[in-house]
Design a protein around this motif. Structure first.
Motif, PDB file in Angstrom:
ATOM      1  N   ARG A 270      59.880   5.729  38.558  1.00  0.00           N
ATOM      2  CA  ARG A 270      60.268   5.829  37.321  1.00  0.00           C
ATOM      3  C   ARG A 270      59.270   6.722  36.167  1.00  0.00           C
ATOM      4  N   TYR A 271      60.094   7.148  35.416  1.00  0.00           N
ATOM      5  CA  TYR A 271      59.274   7.535  34.938  1.00  0.00           C
ATOM      6  C   TYR A 271      59.501   7.460  33.035  1.00  0.00           C
ATOM      7  N   ARG A 272      59.074   7.508  32.255  1.00  0.00           N
ATOM      8  CA  ARG A 272      59.233   7.561  30.337  1.00  0.00           C
ATOM      9  C   ARG A 272      58.308   8.796  29.698  1.00  0.00           C
ATOM     10  N   ILE A 273      59.231   9.399  29.187  1.00  0.00           N
ATOM     11  CA  ILE A 273      58.382  10.528  28.235  1.00  0.00           C
ATOM     12  C   ILE A 273      58.576   9.874  26.429  1.00  0.00           C
ATOM     13  N   GLU A 274      57.647  10.395  26.304  1.00  0.00           N
ATOM     14  CA  GLU A 274      57.759   9.997  24.622  1.00  0.00           C
ATOM     15  C   GLU A 274      56.812  10.408  23.528  1.00  0.00           C
ATOM     16  N   ARG A 275      57.155  11.363  22.520  1.00  0.00           N
ATOM     17  CA  ARG A 275      56.983  12.179  21.965  1.00  0.00           C
ATOM     18  C   ARG A 275      55.883  11.608  20.682  1.00  0.00           C
ATOM     19  N   LYS A 276      55.175  12.206  19.556  1.00  0.00           N
ATOM     20  CA  LYS A 276      54.098  11.769  18.655  1.00  0.00           C
ATOM     21  C   LYS A 276      54.682  12.059  17.437  1.00  0.00           C
TER      22      LYS A 276
ATOM     23  N   ASP B 134      50.347  17.962  24.470  1.00  0.00           N
ATOM     24  CA  ASP B 134      51.429  18.899  23.547  1.00  0.00           C
ATOM     25  C   ASP B 134      51.508  18.417  22.512  1.00  0.00           C
ATOM     26  N   GLY B 135      51.274  16.773  22.460  1.00  0.00           N
ATOM     27  CA  GLY B 135      52.480  15.874  21.749  1.00  0.00           C
ATOM     28  C   GLY B 135      53.165  14.517  21.910  1.00  0.00           C
ATOM     29  N   TYR B 136      53.421  15.082  23.710  1.00  0.00           N
ATOM     30  CA  TYR B 136      53.824  14.245  24.253  1.00  0.00           C
ATOM     31  C   TYR B 136      53.548  13.404  25.724  1.00  0.00           C
ATOM     32  N   ARG B 137      53.492  12.340  25.899  1.00  0.00           N
ATOM     33  CA  ARG B 137      53.098  10.911  26.469  1.00  0.00           C
ATOM     34  C   ARG B 137      53.902  10.823  27.828  1.00  0.00           C
ATOM     35  N   ARG B 138      53.330  11.086  28.827  1.00  0.00           N
ATOM     36  CA  ARG B 138      54.165  11.004  29.924  1.00  0.00           C
ATOM     37  C   ARG B 138      54.010  10.260  31.025  1.00  0.00           C
ATOM     38  N   THR B 139      54.942   8.971  31.149  1.00  0.00           N
ATOM     39  CA  THR B 139      53.659   8.017  32.075  1.00  0.00           C
ATOM     40  C   THR B 139      55.079   7.789  32.849  1.00  0.00           C
ATOM     41  N   GLU B 140      54.755   7.334  34.523  1.00  0.00           N
ATOM     42  CA  GLU B 140      55.726   6.808  35.713  1.00  0.00           C
ATOM     43  C   GLU B 140      54.738   6.166  36.243  1.00  0.00           C
ATOM     44  N   TRP B 141      55.868   5.477  37.175  1.00  0.00           N
ATOM     45  CA  TRP B 141      55.661   4.103  38.076  1.00  0.00           C
ATOM     46  C   TRP B 141      56.376   4.539  39.606  1.00  0.00           C
ATOM     47  N   THR B 142      55.465   4.737  40.603  1.00  0.00           N
ATOM     48  CA  THR B 142      55.465   5.008  41.583  1.00  0.00           C
ATOM     49  C   THR B 142      54.934   4.110  43.026  1.00  0.00           C
ATOM     50  N   LEU B 143      56.431   4.121  44.296  1.00  0.00           N
ATOM     51  CA  LEU B 143      55.696   3.455  45.394  1.00  0.00           C
ATOM     52  C   LEU B 143      55.277   4.629  46.617  1.00  0.00           C
ATOM     53  N   ILE B 144      54.085   4.861  46.650  1.00  0.00           N
ATOM     54  CA  ILE B 144      54.640   5.668  47.929  1.00  0.00           C
ATOM     55  C   ILE B 144      54.432   5.235  49.719  1.00  0.00           C
ATOM     56  N   GLU B 145      54.366   6.558  50.198  1.00  0.00           N
ATOM     57  CA  GLU B 145      54.540   6.375  51.466  1.00  0.00           C
ATOM     58  C   GLU B 145      52.765   5.538  52.396  1.00  0.00           C
ATOM     59  N   GLY B 146      53.650   4.851  53.445  1.00  0.00           N
ATOM     60  CA  GLY B 146      52.115   4.329  53.577  1.00  0.00           C
ATOM     61  C   GLY B 146      51.317   3.251  53.069  1.00  0.00           C
TER      62      GLY B 146
ATOM     63  N   PRO C 238      59.359  12.824  38.954  1.00  0.00           N
ATOM     64  CA  PRO C 238      59.512  14.403  38.759  1.00  0.00           C
ATOM     65  C   PRO C 238      58.050  14.264  37.668  1.00  0.00           C
ATOM     66  N   ILE C 239      57.481  13.987  36.801  1.00  0.00           N
ATOM     67  CA  ILE C 239      56.144  14.166  36.291  1.00  0.00           C
ATOM     68  C   ILE C 239      54.907  14.791  36.766  1.00  0.00           C
ATOM     69  N   SER C 240      54.347  14.423  38.228  1.00  0.00           N
ATOM     70  CA  SER C 240      53.897  14.493  38.596  1.00  0.00           C
ATOM     71  C   SER C 240      53.133  15.558  39.577  1.00  0.00           C
ATOM     72  N   GLY C 241      55.183  15.434  40.786  1.00  0.00           N
ATOM     73  CA  GLY C 241      55.524  16.510  41.220  1.00  0.00           C
ATOM     74  C   GLY C 241      55.081  15.931  42.573  1.00  0.00           C
ATOM     75  N   LEU C 242      54.502  14.589  42.738  1.00  0.00           N
ATOM     76  CA  LEU C 242      53.642  14.160  43.806  1.00  0.00           C
ATOM     77  C   LEU C 242      55.149  13.874  45.232  1.00  0.00           C
TER      78      LEU C 242
ATOM     79  N   THR D 124      54.807  -2.458  40.959  1.00  0.00           N
ATOM     80  CA  THR D 124      53.922  -1.944  41.375  1.00  0.00           C
ATOM     81  C   THR D 124      53.297  -1.436  40.329  1.00  0.00           C
ATOM     82  N   SER D 125      51.841  -1.161  41.032  1.00  0.00           N
ATOM     83  CA  SER D 125      50.408  -1.030  40.571  1.00  0.00           C
ATOM     84  C   SER D 125      49.813   0.575  39.943  1.00  0.00           C
ATOM     85  N   ARG D 126      50.828   1.241  40.339  1.00  0.00           N
ATOM     86  CA  ARG D 126      50.804   2.555  40.494  1.00  0.00           C
ATOM     87  C   ARG D 126      51.394   3.613  39.429  1.00  0.00           C
ATOM     88  N   LYS D 127      50.340   3.758  37.952  1.00  0.00           N
ATOM     89  CA  LYS D 127      51.196   4.013  36.676  1.00  0.00           C
ATOM     90  C   LYS D 127      50.002   4.895  36.737  1.00  0.00           C
TER      91      LYS D 127
END
Length: 302
Positions: free
Chosen positions: A107-113, A159-171, A97-101, A150-153
């Protein structure tokens, strides 16, 4: 600008979190109290949390180290370990949902400053099944209840928001240890009595169709003999359905095991996982010894 950070994120490894901020806060509490009983409580709490963390990591270390890796094609039912390449099931498509990849899991987390602090706004994770293949076959993984490492972070600050996501990818290499079950196929567990009862109940709901099919004398009622004929027809239909199920290939699935056994999914090789849990277990053991020495020092000096 989205930037990738290839640093290990052990989301559910609460044992290792206790090594950092938790124990530090406990020691700060002892410093604030600055009394014999305060230091005793602080060192005792550090010892207890470190013991729990040591046991959790030791349990995972022994489980991963002692469980042999199975081949998917010949994997037995029950608690097993598999290693393969991540695969998306046919027709499926999951995007973070964050990168669209495209990814297998996220798993993702959105935080506001807010001043000097980051406030939680939104978080979540995917629950879609994904596959792994080791060349001999493919198995699906149900991630619900899994401790996913996962090591993929990826982190973005805009705009004052920090968006963090962790993923597992194909391959990429995917390790999983959990309960292996085969749904359907020759080994399917089928209940003819229950399925027969369900089918007859469905037929009863459509009385017009039931009469048109089994009311031989057209008197608008189903006699005992006609009902016996209906039951036999339903039994034959259930038998055909069960035969079709057994003739098809079963679906191999890895899922959360019962009785609290570890359910781990990671983009790591087995040796790396063994080393990771062994090092953390030793680290927490050192903290236990330090807490005991701290208690002894308090007893002697305060």
């Amino acid at each position: 600008m989205l930037r990738a950070r290839w640093a290990a994120e052990w989301r559910h490894d609460y044992a290792n979190l206790a090594l950092g901020g938790g124990n530090l806060l406990i020691l700060l509490l002892g410093l604030q109290l600055h009394s014999r009983i305060g230091w005793q409580i602080s060192f005792a709490l550090v010892g207890l949390t470190s013991f729990w963390a040591w046991y959790a990591n030791l349990k995972r270390y022994r489980t991963v180290a002692d469980t042999p890796t199975s081949r998917i094609a010949s994997a037995p039912q029950g608690y097993i370990e598999l290693v393969g390449r991540g695969q998306q099931p046919p027709g499926a498509g999951l995007a973070s949902p964050i990168s669209g990849l495209p990814c297998l899991w996220y798993r993702y987390r959105i935080e506001r400053k807010n001043g000097d602090r980051w406030e939680h706004v939104e978080s979540g994770m995917s629950h879609d099944t994904f596959g792994i293949s080791d060349g001999s076959g493919q198995v699906l993984i149900d991630p619900d209840g899994a401790e996913i490492m996962t090591s993929r972070k990826q982190i973005s600050n805009t705009d004052g928001y920090r968006r963090t996501e962790w993923t597992l990818i194909e391959g990429e290499t995917i390790y999983v240890i959990g309960e292996h079950v085969t749904l359907g196929g020759p080994n399917a567990t089928l209940d003819k009595k229950s399925d027969l009862s369900t089918l007859l109940t469905e037929w009863k709901r459509d009385k017009a169709a039931l009469l048109a099919r089994f009311d031989a004398n057209r008197d608008g009622e189903i006699s005992l003999d006609e009902w016996a004929h209906a039951r036999q027809a339903a039994a034959d239909e259930v038998d055909r359905t069960h035969l079709d199920i057994r003739l098809k290939d079963g679906i191999h699935l890895m899922r959360q095991p019962a009785h609290g056994r570890p359910f781990l999914v990671a983009n790591r090789e087995v040796t790396a996982l063994v080393r990771h849990f062994r090092l953390w277990s030793w680290a927490h053991l050192v903290l236990i010894m330090a807490a005991l020495l701290g208690l002894a020092f308090v007893e002697r000096t305060l």
